[in-house]
Design an enzyme around this catalytic site. Sequence first.
Site, short mmCIF file in Angstrom:
data_model
loop_
_atom_site.label_atom_id
_atom_site.label_comp_id
_atom_site.label_asym_id
_atom_site.label_seq_id
_atom_site.Cartn_x
_atom_site.Cartn_y
_atom_site.Cartn_z
N HIS A 136 -50.14 -66.10 -1.70
CA HIS A 136 -49.51 -65.57 -0.38
C HIS A 136 -48.11 -65.03 -0.39
CE1 HIS A 136 -47.81 -69.92 0.31
NE2 HIS A 136 -47.07 -69.03 0.95
N ASP A 166 -54.57 -70.36 -3.68
CA ASP A 166 -53.38 -69.63 -3.46
C ASP A 166 -52.55 -69.67 -4.80
OD1 ASP A 166 -51.51 -68.70 -1.86
OD2 ASP A 166 -50.85 -70.54 -1.05
N SER A 245 -41.88 -71.42 -1.39
CA SER A 245 -43.23 -71.35 -1.92
C SER A 245 -43.33 -70.65 -3.21
CB SER A 245 -44.12 -70.16 -0.87
OG SER A 245 -44.83 -70.79 -0.12
#
Length: 406
Positions: A136, A166, A245
């Site tokens: 993402h 992911d 992230s």
Amino acid sequence: MKRSVFWAIGWLAVGLVGGIGLMSWLGELQREKPLAAQELSSSFSPQAGATFLGPPSPARPEQIPNLADLPELADLTPEERVHVWVYELCNRSVVHITTKSIREGALLLFAVEIPAEGEGSGVVLDRKGHILTNCHVVEGAQQIQVTLFNGKSYAARLVGKDRVTDVAVLRIDAPPEELFPVMFGDSNRLRVGQRVYAIGNPFGFERTLTTGIISSLNRTLPSRSQARTIKNIIQIDAAINPGNSGGPLLDTRGRMIGMNTAIASRTGESAGVGFAIPVNTIARVVPQLIEHGRVRRPDVGILRVYQTDRGLLVAALAPGGPAEKAGIQGPQVIRQRRRQGPLVYEYTTVDRSAADLIVGVDGQKIKNADEFLSLIESKQPGEVVILNVLRQGRLIEVPVRLEVEE
């Protein structure tokens, strides 16, 4: 006439204000993602426990000081020395990722393209320039830039990504001497209460270290792929925020045990509940992304199912797929004709009572589609699985040879 002109000007002003407001609102959407488990970006396999791509150490020993010999650290506690040692060992492995993309929006009656920027973190996998991050973080990006610990930036290309887990892999053309690969640990050996460290780029503050403990194990998170979940998620209380992230979660030996991916938050900022993808999942996925650009999952050839209290009712089969070849039965389509006066109408009905009800895989009971897919994906293409099926009230076993998912 004057009144008409007055109303026209008024409506034009309202439209302009609304358009400006919409542009502002779209900008806010780019900055915040109010998810239940919020992504942290602002915008099978090698054995676990081994460094599967890079050298056995994330940095050269001569470049890591012996902290016991440094007089400036003499006053630190043993715990503080561990914090410093982990950071000195691993911070060179962490990169800052920035992205640029174009998103579609609307202004009044016109479609417009809105520039958008995002950022996240990543880790160096090897001295060939492979970089690990979240899917993402880079999804939809037209430009990806990777900044190393020394401040040098390199354009990156996407090697492969997997929405189900992911995970994404990038590659940069950087000199090997500037790359310090991370060392992988073993997420199967983690325990609740274990000390962990997170390094990333929250809000753009590069290579920020936070500490905490493992709060829980075996959590699940919604996958970016429909109707799927990511399993064995690590829950931590270390402070992580947008920009973290793709950054590493480390143990006290400086080994990567997970990749920080989301927080539970209504505001988009850390509330002390963070989540990381376990490193053993990453170790299964990354080699396939590097070799094929995607994960080659086994395919059973069942397109759709209905979830019932007793099992999964087959709703659609892939024509010529593994399940159909093995004799799995879907709903029966019945073609009928009906005469009304001089006209004849043709119509079809679907008899779902003829469809198989899948209740298990290899003798292991299943409750939902996610459990079914997880059991299938634990196999390799070419392997044979036994589907435990209820057909016309009888429990039978149907062997199915898995193929490669297209």
